[in-house]
Design a protein around this motif. Structure first.
Motif, PDB file in Angstrom:
ATOM      1  N   ASN A 148      -1.093  48.982 -94.619  1.00 52.36           N
ATOM      2  CA  ASN A 148      -1.995  48.195 -93.781  1.00 52.36           C
ATOM      3  C   ASN A 148      -3.235  47.710 -94.511  1.00 52.36           C
ATOM      4  OD1 ASN A 148      -3.711  50.388 -94.032  1.00 52.36           O
ATOM      5  ND2 ASN A 148      -4.122  50.583 -91.852  1.00 52.36           N
ATOM      6  N   GLN A 149      -3.317  47.891 -95.832  1.00 51.36           N
ATOM      7  CA  GLN A 149      -4.534  47.563 -96.565  1.00 51.36           C
ATOM      8  C   GLN A 149      -5.041  46.144 -96.319  1.00 51.36           C
ATOM      9  OE1 GLN A 149      -4.551  48.831-100.597  1.00 51.36           O
ATOM     10  NE2 GLN A 149      -6.550  47.989-101.045  1.00 51.36           N
ATOM     11  N   PRO A 150      -4.168  45.111 -96.297  1.00 53.41           N
ATOM     12  CA  PRO A 150      -4.707  43.766 -96.054  1.00 53.41           C
ATOM     13  C   PRO A 150      -5.204  43.571 -94.626  1.00 53.41           C
ATOM     14  CG  PRO A 150      -2.534  43.694 -97.076  1.00 53.41           C
ATOM     15  CD  PRO A 150      -2.734  45.080 -96.555  1.00 53.41           C
ATOM     16  N   TYR A 151      -4.831  44.491 -93.727  1.00 52.94           N
ATOM     17  CA  TYR A 151      -5.116  44.284 -92.318  1.00 52.94           C
ATOM     18  C   TYR A 151      -5.994  45.385 -91.715  1.00 52.94           C
ATOM     19  CZ  TYR A 151      -0.874  41.740 -93.438  1.00 52.94           C
ATOM     20  OH  TYR A 151       0.037  40.943 -94.052  1.00 52.94           O
ATOM     21  N   ALA A 152      -6.583  46.241 -92.540  1.00 52.01           N
ATOM     22  CA  ALA A 152      -7.404  47.334 -92.033  1.00 52.01           C
ATOM     23  C   ALA A 152      -8.759  46.787 -91.607  1.00 52.01           C
ATOM     24  CB  ALA A 152      -7.570  48.419 -93.092  1.00 52.01           C
ATOM     25  N   VAL A 153      -8.813  46.246 -90.405  1.00 52.12           N
ATOM     26  CA  VAL A 153     -10.001  45.551 -89.937  1.00 52.12           C
ATOM     27  C   VAL A 153     -10.544  46.210 -88.667  1.00 52.12           C
ATOM     28  CG1 VAL A 153      -9.367  43.344 -90.939  1.00 52.12           C
ATOM     29  CG2 VAL A 153      -8.574  43.926 -88.633  1.00 52.12           C
ATOM     30  N   PHE A 154     -11.803  45.874 -88.369  1.00 50.95           N
ATOM     31  CA  PHE A 154     -12.468  46.289 -87.142  1.00 50.95           C
ATOM     32  C   PHE A 154     -12.662  45.022 -86.324  1.00 50.95           C
ATOM     33  CE2 PHE A 154     -16.521  48.098 -85.099  1.00 50.95           C
ATOM     34  CZ  PHE A 154     -15.797  48.829 -84.176  1.00 50.95           C
ATOM     35  N   MET A 155     -12.260  45.023 -85.047  1.00 53.58           N
ATOM     36  CA  MET A 155     -12.216  43.794 -84.264  1.00 53.58           C
ATOM     37  C   MET A 155     -12.911  43.953 -82.919  1.00 53.58           C
ATOM     38  SD  MET A 155      -8.154  43.160 -84.976  1.00 53.58           S
ATOM     39  CE  MET A 155      -7.835  44.917 -84.702  1.00 53.58           C
ATOM     40  N   ARG A 156     -13.281  42.805 -82.338  1.00 55.49           N
ATOM     41  CA  ARG A 156     -13.949  42.800 -81.034  1.00 55.49           C
ATOM     42  C   ARG A 156     -13.376  41.686 -80.169  1.00 55.49           C
ATOM     43  NH1 ARG A 156     -19.294  40.221 -79.215  1.00 55.49           N
ATOM     44  NH2 ARG A 156     -20.019  41.496 -77.471  1.00 55.49           N
ATOM     45  N   SER A 157     -13.188  41.996 -78.889  1.00 57.14           N
ATOM     46  CA  SER A 157     -12.744  41.004 -77.919  1.00 57.14           C
ATOM     47  C   SER A 157     -13.731  40.977 -76.757  1.00 57.14           C
ATOM     48  CB  SER A 157     -11.342  41.340 -77.391  1.00 57.14           C
ATOM     49  OG  SER A 157     -10.976  40.469 -76.324  1.00 57.14           O
ATOM     50  N   THR A 158     -14.009  39.792 -76.240  1.00 55.86           N
ATOM     51  CA  THR A 158     -14.869  39.661 -75.059  1.00 55.86           C
ATOM     52  C   THR A 158     -14.125  39.026 -73.892  1.00 55.86           C
ATOM     53  OG1 THR A 158     -15.716  37.532 -75.869  1.00 55.86           O
ATOM     54  CG2 THR A 158     -16.975  39.512 -76.445  1.00 55.86           C
ATOM     55  N   ASP A 159     -12.805  38.858 -74.037  1.00 58.45           N
ATOM     56  CA  ASP A 159     -12.011  38.231 -72.981  1.00 58.45           C
ATOM     57  C   ASP A 159     -10.815  39.083 -72.585  1.00 58.45           C
ATOM     58  OD1 ASP A 159     -10.444  37.930 -75.214  1.00 58.45           O
ATOM     59  OD2 ASP A 159     -10.583  35.733 -75.280  1.00 58.45           O
ATOM     60  N   GLY A 160     -11.016  40.403 -72.553  1.00 60.40           N
ATOM     61  CA  GLY A 160      -9.953  41.287 -72.092  1.00 60.40           C
ATOM     62  C   GLY A 160      -8.758  41.353 -73.010  1.00 60.40           C
ATOM     63  N   CYS A 161      -8.967  41.264 -74.310  1.00 56.94           N
ATOM     64  CA  CYS A 161      -7.932  41.406 -75.341  1.00 56.94           C
ATOM     65  C   CYS A 161      -7.084  40.152 -75.530  1.00 56.94           C
ATOM     66  CB  CYS A 161      -7.012  42.609 -75.074  1.00 56.94           C
ATOM     67  SG  CYS A 161      -7.858  44.186 -74.993  1.00 56.94           S
ATOM     68  N   ALA A 162      -7.466  39.052 -74.890  1.00 54.55           N
ATOM     69  CA  ALA A 162      -6.723  37.807 -75.127  1.00 54.55           C
ATOM     70  C   ALA A 162      -6.922  37.330 -76.557  1.00 54.55           C
ATOM     71  CB  ALA A 162      -7.174  36.739 -74.141  1.00 54.55           C
TER      72      ALA A 162
END
Length: 262
Positions: A148-162
């Motif tokens: 998962n090295q290229p994709y080890a990210v921290f993410m945020r959603s403000t629309d209920g995971c859309a």
């Protein structure tokens, strides 16, 4: 769902040790003034999924042997939740076919301190909703590994995971959580244990809701290796009633907590 009576948080002393985490060299980030103190778990040294209810009454955690526990203030002991008297027998190992006690994650529902969620399957991805802000969700893909090295990210959603937006300059988040908002802020404090600008540490964000921008957010470091402990951090949870206090759990040596300087 489990209905619980009032609980109170209590921990004992712990040992220090474990695997060393590597990080990339970078300039030292701005640091918060405060102090780390020991906060281990009597039920075991490997701690994940620690969660505190928003009213501060209920404390739960996941510890050694995949057990899920709640603190009983009346007996001053940790109690196992995954038992046939508390849960349907089909959900308790070995009847469910899972190893050990079968619990991998545990959380108190933000909207109901008497409701507890438990996961009985292991996975790298962690996702949590922001207390008091419907549709606002954070997620991380877990520690770096060859897959998962290229994709080890921290993410945020403000629309209920859309839709999710990666948070700039943050990578390899091992754990994250929320705590009481900073004075004057309308957004819960966000805590992470991971790499920010290629430097390992425990970090805090305190921006206002309107100012919280995934592309420009800055993180204040509150420590690199709490108590000088190089053990992997597996859980992070801010105090819902006291700004600046945050709890971390290690993969084999208990835990610690950080509080602001007086």
């Amino acid at each position: 769902m489990l209905m619980l009576t009032e609980r109170r948080f209590l921990m004992l002393a712990a040992a220090i040790g474990g695997p060393i985490l590597s990080s990339c060299a970078s300039s030292a980030p701005q640091q918060s003034r405060g102090q780390w103190s020991s906060l281990p778990l009597g039920a075991g040294g490997f701690i994940t999924g620690r969660s505190i209810s928003n009213d501060g009454k209920n404390l739960v955690c996941r510890a050694d042997t995949y057990g899920c526990y709640t603190w009983n203030n009346d007996t001053s002991k940790w109690e196992q939740l995954r038992t046939s008297t508390r849960m349907p027998s089909a959900d308790v190992a070995p009847a469910n076919g899972l190893s050990e006690a079968g619990g991998y994650e545990i959380q108190v529902a933000p909207s109901d301190s008497n409701r507890i969620y438990m996961a009985s399957d292991e996975g790298l991805v962690k996702i949590r909703s922001v207390p008091g802000h419907a549709g606002h969700v954070f997620a991380c893909s877990g520690p770096l590994n060859p897959a998962n090295q290229p994709y080890a990210v921290f993410m945020r959603s403000t629309d209920g995971c859309a839709n999710f937006i990666p948070i700039a300059n943050v990578q390899c988040v091992h754990a994250f959580g929320f705590g009481k908002a900073a004075p004057g802020s309308d957004h819960p404090a966000v805590y992470i244990a991971g790499l920010y600008e290629k430097r390992w540490g425990v970090y805090r964000s305190t921006d206002h809701l309107a100012a919280w921008n995934a592309n420009t957010i800055e993180w204040l470091q509150i420590g690199d290796y709490p108590l000088g402990n190089y053990d992997m951090i597996t859980t992070v949870e801010g105090d819902a009633n006291e700004f600046g206090t945050v709890y971390v759990g290690f993969s084999g040596s208990g835990g610690a907590y950080f509080s602001l300087a007086a």
